[in-house]
Design an enzyme around this catalytic site. Structure first.
Site, PDB file in Angstrom:
ATOM      1  CG  ASP A 108      -4.330   5.580   6.467  1.00  0.00           C
ATOM      2  OD1 ASP A 108      -3.132   5.370   6.750  1.00  0.00           O
ATOM      3  OD2 ASP A 108      -4.929   4.939   5.576  1.00  0.00           O
ATOM      4  CG  HIS A 158      -1.081   3.928   4.381  1.00  0.00           C
ATOM      5  ND1 HIS A 158      -2.299   3.496   4.877  1.00  0.00           N
ATOM      6  CD2 HIS A 158      -0.491   2.855   3.815  1.00  0.00           C
ATOM      7  CE1 HIS A 158      -2.442   2.202   4.601  1.00  0.00           C
ATOM      8  NE2 HIS A 158      -1.360   1.792   3.969  1.00  0.00           N
ATOM      9  CB  SER A 193      -0.934   0.020   1.212  1.00  0.00           C
ATOM     10  OG  SER A 193      -0.189  -0.024   2.416  1.00  0.00           O
TER      11      SER A 193
END
Length: 393
Positions: A357, A360, A71
């Site tokens: 978040d 990340h 991610s």
């Protein structure tokens, strides 16, 4: 075919002119430069000719960027497999002004690297209609691991490699074997993966992992990782960029999940450090085995940990809590509250935060981190940095 998604949470997680005629794909990749040159020629007719010839030659000889990872690097692949993704507001709010599937308020590290290398944003492999691979491709998948079993339903590293193999075949058909071989050899291959593998074993244990188990598990992860690197090398890749594991124990998500009240969770940090100590030794060994293998290893762990723990020194106001989420440290992965069913908090200015978040970094943090990957000194990125790799013939 892309894998079918299963419900899972995001863990942090040159082309030269080819006689007798130029390929359609090459013409497409040069089209923007040619159009620009036509405009310049109308405005500055005489001196523009040499300039435009030089620009066209530069475009033909550029180094493409192929991106593998989780991610931290996913530019939207998971949107097209219904996997864990960030295709809802407020993701993308800062730069794109709409969600793109990136787990960030804006751009990721590879987006900045592409900019520094004078490339367009590298598109996700699964984006419908995307077939011009001359600038590179992004294969990364949110939640993905080196090991296929880490997060079924995501695009694990082995599957990402199979996608690259398909890209290489298409390049050979479109450009011819000789030109495709040159593109693959000039390209830079960027990797950031492994965090999800280690988080999967540390968060799911009721008792601390033994040193023997940690070492055995790390050896398995690195062995699979090595296999992929060597296969890319066998296909012609020579220039590699690696981002080591981040401080996974310092993520808001980790602290919230484990109920940690200190700055970082100990157990995830230990296994990340083990990996990061072993990785440079592994790359040095590979370099001795494979002639022409060149690499940049970026100390993502240290640079992100510094910003998390000492945020004000780097221009941030908040380092230990996330801009978007809920719970302790905003560490619950609820940012965006998909379909409006989950309540969450959102800060007014993400650029003041290190973490967007629970797992990340923000675009502002990614900008700082990418600069160090691109042009950092050997104590941060070595033995080469990415700038040197891109400029290397």
């Amino acid at each position: 075919m892309a894998p079918k998604a299963q419900n899972s949470m995001i863990s942090y997680h040159s082309i030269r002119y080819q006689k007798p005629e130029t390929s359609k794909l090459e013409m497409a990749s040069l089209n923007r430069v040619s159009l620009f040159c036509m405009v310049v020629a109308l405005l500055i007719p005489f001196p523009s000719t040499n300039y435009c010839v030089a620009k066209l030659e530069e475009k033909k000889k550029h180094a493409a960027l192929f991106i593998f990872g989780d991610s931290l690097f996913d530019a939207g692949n998971n949107v097209f497999i219904n996997g864990p993704t960030a295709d809802f507001w407020p993701y993308g709010e800062t730069f794109f002004k709409h969600p793109t599937g990136r787990c960030c308020d804006g751009r990721l590290v590879p987006d900045f690297i592409a900019e520094y290398a004078k490339l367009e944003l590298i598109k996700p492999y699964l984006q419908p209609g995307f077939e011009d691979y001359t600038d590179g491709v992004n294969f990364a998948s949110a939640g993905a691991g080196v090991l296929p079993e880490t997060h079924p339903g995501t695009i694990n590293l082995k599957l990402q490699l199979s996608y690259f193999e398909e890209v290489e075949k298409k390049l050979k058909r479109q450009l011819g074997n000789a030109e495709a071989k040159k593109l693959v050899a000039r390209a830079v291959y960027l990797f950031s993966i492994g965090g999800n593998d280690y988080m999967a074993v540390t968060l799911n244990q009721t008792t601390p992992l033994t040193s023997f188990y940690k070492k055995k598990y790390m050896t398995m992860v690195l062995a699979n990782f090595t296999t992929v690197i060597k296969k890319v090398y066998k296909m012609g890749g020579r220039k590699f960029g690696f981002q080591n594991l981040g401080p996974i124990g310092c993520m808001p998500a980790t602290k919230a999940s484990l109920g940690i009240t200190t700055d970082c969770a100990h157990e995830p940090l230990v296994i990340a450090k083990m990996h990061n100590i072993a990785l440079p030794k592994l790359l040095q060994k590979i370099q001795r085995q494979l002639p022409g293998f060149k690499y940049a290893l970026y100390d993502y762990y240290t640079t992100l940990a510094e910003r998390t723990l000492y945020s004000t020194k780097f221009g941030f106001k908040v380092g230990k809590s996330a801009c978007c989420g809920s719970g302790a440290y905003n560490g619950e992965l609820t940012c965006g509250g998909k379909n409006g069913t989950v309540k969450y908090k959102l800060c007014s200015n993400p650029s003041e935060y290190v973490w967007f978040d629970a797992a990340h970094p923000t675009q502002s943090a990614n900008r700082q981190l990418s600069k160090l990957f691109w042009s950092g000194f050997p104590n941060i990125t070595g033995p080469y940095n990415l700038k040197k790799l891109f400029h290397m013939v």
